[in-house]
Design a protein around this motif. Structure first.
Motif, PDB file in Angstrom:
ATOM      1  N   ARG A  90       0.866  -1.171   0.000  1.00 16.37           N
ATOM      2  CA  ARG A  90       0.000   0.000   0.000  1.00 16.37           C
ATOM      3  C   ARG A  90       0.899   1.215   0.000  1.00 16.37           C
ATOM      4  NH1 ARG A  90      -2.603   4.228   2.121  1.00 16.37           N
ATOM      5  NH2 ARG A  90      -4.843   4.408   1.595  1.00 16.37           N
ATOM      6  N   HIS A  91       0.704   2.095  -0.974  1.00 13.96           N
ATOM      7  CA  HIS A  91       1.540   3.277  -1.092  1.00 13.96           C
ATOM      8  C   HIS A  91       0.645   4.454  -1.453  1.00 13.96           C
ATOM      9  CE1 HIS A  91       4.687   6.042  -2.403  1.00 13.96           C
ATOM     10  NE2 HIS A  91       5.576   5.239  -1.849  1.00 13.96           N
ATOM     11  N   ALA A  92       0.599   5.435  -0.575  1.00  8.42           N
ATOM     12  CA  ALA A  92      -0.354   6.527  -0.750  1.00  8.42           C
ATOM     13  C   ALA A  92       0.092   7.577  -1.750  1.00  8.42           C
ATOM     14  CB  ALA A  92      -0.609   7.199   0.601  1.00  8.42           C
ATOM     15  N   GLY A  93       1.407   7.630  -2.067  1.00  7.43           N
ATOM     16  CA  GLY A  93       1.896   8.720  -2.897  1.00  7.43           C
ATOM     17  C   GLY A  93       2.112   8.399  -4.364  1.00  7.43           C
ATOM     18  N   LEU A  94       2.241   7.114  -4.708  1.00  7.55           N
ATOM     19  CA  LEU A  94       2.620   6.751  -6.073  1.00  7.55           C
ATOM     20  C   LEU A  94       1.557   7.183  -7.077  1.00  7.55           C
ATOM     21  CD1 LEU A  94       5.062   5.230  -7.367  1.00  7.55           C
ATOM     22  CD2 LEU A  94       3.544   3.252  -7.554  1.00  7.55           C
ATOM     23  N   ARG A  95       2.012   7.901  -8.123  1.00  6.16           N
ATOM     24  CA  ARG A  95       1.101   8.402  -9.152  1.00  6.16           C
ATOM     25  C   ARG A  95       1.302   7.730 -10.504  1.00  6.16           C
ATOM     26  NH1 ARG A  95      -1.302  13.110  -7.449  1.00  6.16           N
ATOM     27  NH2 ARG A  95      -0.433  14.018  -5.539  1.00  6.16           N
ATOM     28  N   ARG A  96       2.489   7.176 -10.712  1.00  5.32           N
ATOM     29  CA  ARG A  96       2.798   6.593 -12.026  1.00  5.32           C
ATOM     30  C   ARG A  96       3.642   5.339 -11.818  1.00  5.32           C
ATOM     31  NH1 ARG A  96       3.309   8.804 -17.399  1.00  5.32           N
ATOM     32  NH2 ARG A  96       4.852   7.673 -18.631  1.00  5.32           N
ATOM     33  N   LEU A 140      -0.941   3.689 -15.032  1.00 10.80           N
ATOM     34  CA  LEU A 140      -0.439   2.324 -14.862  1.00 10.80           C
ATOM     35  C   LEU A 140      -0.164   1.728 -16.233  1.00 10.80           C
ATOM     36  CD1 LEU A 140       0.195  -0.177 -13.140  1.00 10.80           C
ATOM     37  CD2 LEU A 140      -2.233  -0.793 -13.280  1.00 10.80           C
ATOM     38  N   ASP A 141       1.063   1.247 -16.430  1.00 15.22           N
ATOM     39  CA  ASP A 141       1.497   0.730 -17.731  1.00 15.22           C
ATOM     40  C   ASP A 141       2.245  -0.577 -17.498  1.00 15.22           C
ATOM     41  OD1 ASP A 141       2.538   0.226 -20.235  1.00 15.22           O
ATOM     42  OD2 ASP A 141       3.428   2.216 -20.500  1.00 15.22           O
ATOM     43  N   LEU A 170      -4.678   3.576 -18.375  1.00 15.86           N
ATOM     44  CA  LEU A 170      -4.364   2.169 -18.176  1.00 15.86           C
ATOM     45  C   LEU A 170      -3.777   1.604 -19.457  1.00 15.86           C
ATOM     46  CD1 LEU A 170      -4.433  -0.483 -16.560  1.00 15.86           C
ATOM     47  CD2 LEU A 170      -6.787  -0.826 -17.403  1.00 15.86           C
ATOM     48  N   ALA A 171      -2.607   0.986 -19.337  1.00 16.43           N
ATOM     49  CA  ALA A 171      -1.979   0.286 -20.457  1.00 16.43           C
ATOM     50  C   ALA A 171      -1.725  -1.158 -20.050  1.00 16.43           C
ATOM     51  CB  ALA A 171      -0.672   0.967 -20.850  1.00 16.43           C
ATOM     52  N   LEU A 172      -2.331  -2.069 -20.767  1.00 22.89           N
ATOM     53  CA  LEU A 172      -2.081  -3.505 -20.624  1.00 22.89           C
ATOM     54  C   LEU A 172      -1.663  -3.960 -22.008  1.00 22.89           C
ATOM     55  CD1 LEU A 172      -5.239  -4.420 -18.513  1.00 22.89           C
ATOM     56  CD2 LEU A 172      -2.891  -4.142 -17.660  1.00 22.89           C
ATOM     57  N   ALA A 198     -14.913  -4.205 -18.035  1.00 21.36           N
ATOM     58  CA  ALA A 198     -14.217  -3.846 -16.803  1.00 21.36           C
ATOM     59  C   ALA A 198     -14.740  -2.537 -16.223  1.00 21.36           C
ATOM     60  CB  ALA A 198     -12.722  -3.733 -17.071  1.00 21.36           C
ATOM     61  N   PRO A 199     -15.106  -2.508 -14.948  1.00 24.48           N
ATOM     62  CA  PRO A 199     -15.618  -1.274 -14.335  1.00 24.48           C
ATOM     63  C   PRO A 199     -14.652  -0.104 -14.401  1.00 24.48           C
ATOM     64  CG  PRO A 199     -16.110  -3.171 -12.946  1.00 24.48           C
ATOM     65  CD  PRO A 199     -15.197  -3.668 -14.031  1.00 24.48           C
ATOM     66  N   VAL A 200     -13.328  -0.368 -14.349  1.00 26.52           N
ATOM     67  CA  VAL A 200     -12.363   0.725 -14.319  1.00 26.52           C
ATOM     68  C   VAL A 200     -12.393   1.575 -15.587  1.00 26.52           C
ATOM     69  CG1 VAL A 200     -10.385  -0.525 -15.324  1.00 26.52           C
ATOM     70  CG2 VAL A 200      -9.982   1.282 -13.634  1.00 26.52           C
ATOM     71  N   VAL A 201     -12.819   0.989 -16.693  1.00 28.48           N
ATOM     72  CA  VAL A 201     -12.741   1.675 -17.989  1.00 28.48           C
ATOM     73  C   VAL A 201     -13.606   2.928 -18.024  1.00 28.48           C
ATOM     74  CG1 VAL A 201     -13.249   1.433 -20.466  1.00 28.48           C
ATOM     75  CG2 VAL A 201     -12.104  -0.423 -19.230  1.00 28.48           C
ATOM     76  N   ALA A 202     -14.722   2.918 -17.328  1.00 24.92           N
ATOM     77  CA  ALA A 202     -15.667   4.036 -17.401  1.00 24.92           C
ATOM     78  C   ALA A 202     -15.059   5.356 -16.940  1.00 24.92           C
ATOM     79  CB  ALA A 202     -16.913   3.720 -16.574  1.00 24.92           C
ATOM     80  N   ARG A 203     -14.025   5.313 -16.095  1.00 25.51           N
ATOM     81  CA  ARG A 203     -13.444   6.568 -15.624  1.00 25.51           C
ATOM     82  C   ARG A 203     -12.049   6.846 -16.188  1.00 25.51           C
ATOM     83  NH1 ARG A 203     -10.466   4.386 -11.259  1.00 25.51           N
ATOM     84  NH2 ARG A 203     -11.535   2.709 -10.151  1.00 25.51           N
ATOM     85  N   LEU A 204     -11.647   6.078 -17.188  1.00 26.39           N
ATOM     86  CA  LEU A 204     -10.355   6.331 -17.823  1.00 26.39           C
ATOM     87  C   LEU A 204     -10.447   7.458 -18.841  1.00 26.39           C
ATOM     88  CD1 LEU A 204      -9.108   2.692 -18.560  1.00 26.39           C
ATOM     89  CD2 LEU A 204      -8.472   4.156 -16.622  1.00 26.39           C
ATOM     90  N   ASP A 205      -9.340   8.183 -18.995  1.00 33.93           N
ATOM     91  CA  ASP A 205      -9.193   9.138 -20.091  1.00 33.93           C
ATOM     92  C   ASP A 205      -8.532   8.486 -21.299  1.00 33.93           C
ATOM     93  OD1 ASP A 205     -10.238  11.251 -18.582  1.00 33.93           O
ATOM     94  OD2 ASP A 205      -8.278  11.686 -17.716  1.00 33.93           O
ATOM     95  N   SER A 206      -7.609   7.558 -21.027  1.00 33.72           N
ATOM     96  CA  SER A 206      -6.899   6.903 -22.127  1.00 33.72           C
ATOM     97  C   SER A 206      -6.661   5.443 -21.796  1.00 33.72           C
ATOM     98  CB  SER A 206      -5.576   7.612 -22.418  1.00 33.72           C
ATOM     99  OG  SER A 206      -4.750   7.643 -21.278  1.00 33.72           O
ATOM    100  N   LEU A 207      -6.654   4.639 -22.850  1.00 36.91           N
ATOM    101  CA  LEU A 207      -6.516   3.190 -22.748  1.00 36.91           C
ATOM    102  C   LEU A 207      -5.537   2.732 -23.810  1.00 36.91           C
ATOM    103  CD1 LEU A 207      -7.542   0.447 -21.576  1.00 36.91           C
ATOM    104  CD2 LEU A 207      -9.392   0.549 -23.266  1.00 36.91           C
TER     105      LEU A 207
END
Length: 331
Positions: free
Chosen positions: A165-171, A198-199, A231-233, A249-258
């Protein structure tokens, strides 16, 4: 495709190499960039004997060359102002893992009060193929630096990523020709409340990429990633199955880019995307390096581009019939 060029910037900063001032005599700090103005890259050439400093302190006895160079770096700059570090070659990366540089950075955490970004493994093809890079337990860096905002790693062999668990990580970026399932599950099981980017390069089983779509489920639910916007997979041999899972996937609805590029994507996966949840809210969708028919590319453009989605759907170097379909970056 392979990685031929070293990184030119990291964490929004130009990269400055340290060889010029670490291989000679005394260093004049006034001749160096401000500690926080650049991302500092430290590397050694395992095939060249470094001149090194003229006097080696007794406490350096038994240390590897990268660790010696890092110690000298900490004495040459004001480490309290350093914002970003890039770990280049630490030795023969296909024989020696990244444990030494990771450990050295962790041990210096008290001196690196401003450190916000670390990349482990800025190693190009001429130095070691991506799937031959021996990585390490990169989550030690997250445990040591609670204010870290960006973490990157290249190389999947011996890559260890524990649930944290890491509260600061952004990328978070992990580039591999084959990402071990255990490492994928570690990322997926972690809690990153601030992570926006996340990539993951999932790769191929031929080089250790043995993760399944089930291993990605916590990422795709988005429950532990409330701030995720990109999100990049990608680079996956199971790209069709990944796309089918992404389609609901539920996460997709709030993504700006995929980004689902660089993998073995066929009409089956693209069709799943088109028949799943709407993707017209996205600003960008990258499907480059694919094995799609021209008809499917046309369907994607007709569906998404009128909605303003920036769509990349060219083959991007992917060639061959179905017997010769490869991820973009393997060995």
């Amino acid at each position: 495709m392979a990685i031929y060029d070293h990184m030119a910037e990291f964490h929004g900063l130009p990269i400055s190499d340290c060889e010029d001032f670490l291989d000679g005599g005394p260093v004049d700090p006034a001749s160096l960039p401000a500690p926080g103005a650049v991302a500092w890259r430290l590397r050694v050439d395992p095939f060249e004997e470094s001149a090194g400093p003229p006097d080696v302190p007794e406490e350096w006895a038994g240390w590897g060359e990268w660790r010696k160079r890092f110690a000298r770096f900490l004495d040459a700059v004001d480490p309290g102002g350093v914002r970003a570090l890039v770990v280049g070659e630490w030795g023969e990366a296909y024989e020696t893992d990244a444990g030494e540089p990771i450990e050295a950075i962790v041990e210096a955490r008290g001196r690196l009060a401003s450190l916000r970004a670390v990349f482990v493994g800025d190693i190009v093809m001429e130095e070691a193929e991506i799937s031959w890079i021996q990585q390490g337990r990169v989550t030690d860096l997250l445990a040591a630096f609670p204010a870290l905002e960006e973490l990157g790693a290249r190389g999947g062999s011996e890559l260890r990523f524990e649930e944290v668990r890491h509260a600061g990580l952004r990328r978070l970026v992990v580039e591999t020709g084959g990402m071990p399932a255990g490492a994928v599950r570690g990322v997926a099981g972690s809690e990153f409340p601030a992570l926006a980017h996340l990539d993951l390069w999932l790769g191929t089983p031929n080089y250790g990429g043995d993760a399944s779509v089930d291993d990605l489920a916590p990422i795709l639910s988005g429950e532990r990633l409330p701030a995720l916007r990109h999100l990049a997979l990608r680079n996956s041999e199971i790209q069709d199955a990944v796309c089918a899972a992404v389609a609901s996937a539920p996460v997709v609805a709030r993504l700006d880019s995929l980004d689902l590029s660089m993998g073995v994507l066929t009409d089956e996966g693209a069709s799943a995307l088109l028949t799943g949840q709407p993707l017209t809210h996205l600003r960008r969708l990258d499907l480059s390096h694919n094995y799609l028919s021209e008809e499917m590319r046309a369907r994607l453009r007709e569906t998404l581009e009128p909605a303003g989605v920036e769509l990349t759907v060219d083959a991007g170097g992917a060639k061959g019939d179905e017997r010769w379909r490869f991820v973009a970056v393997g060995e």
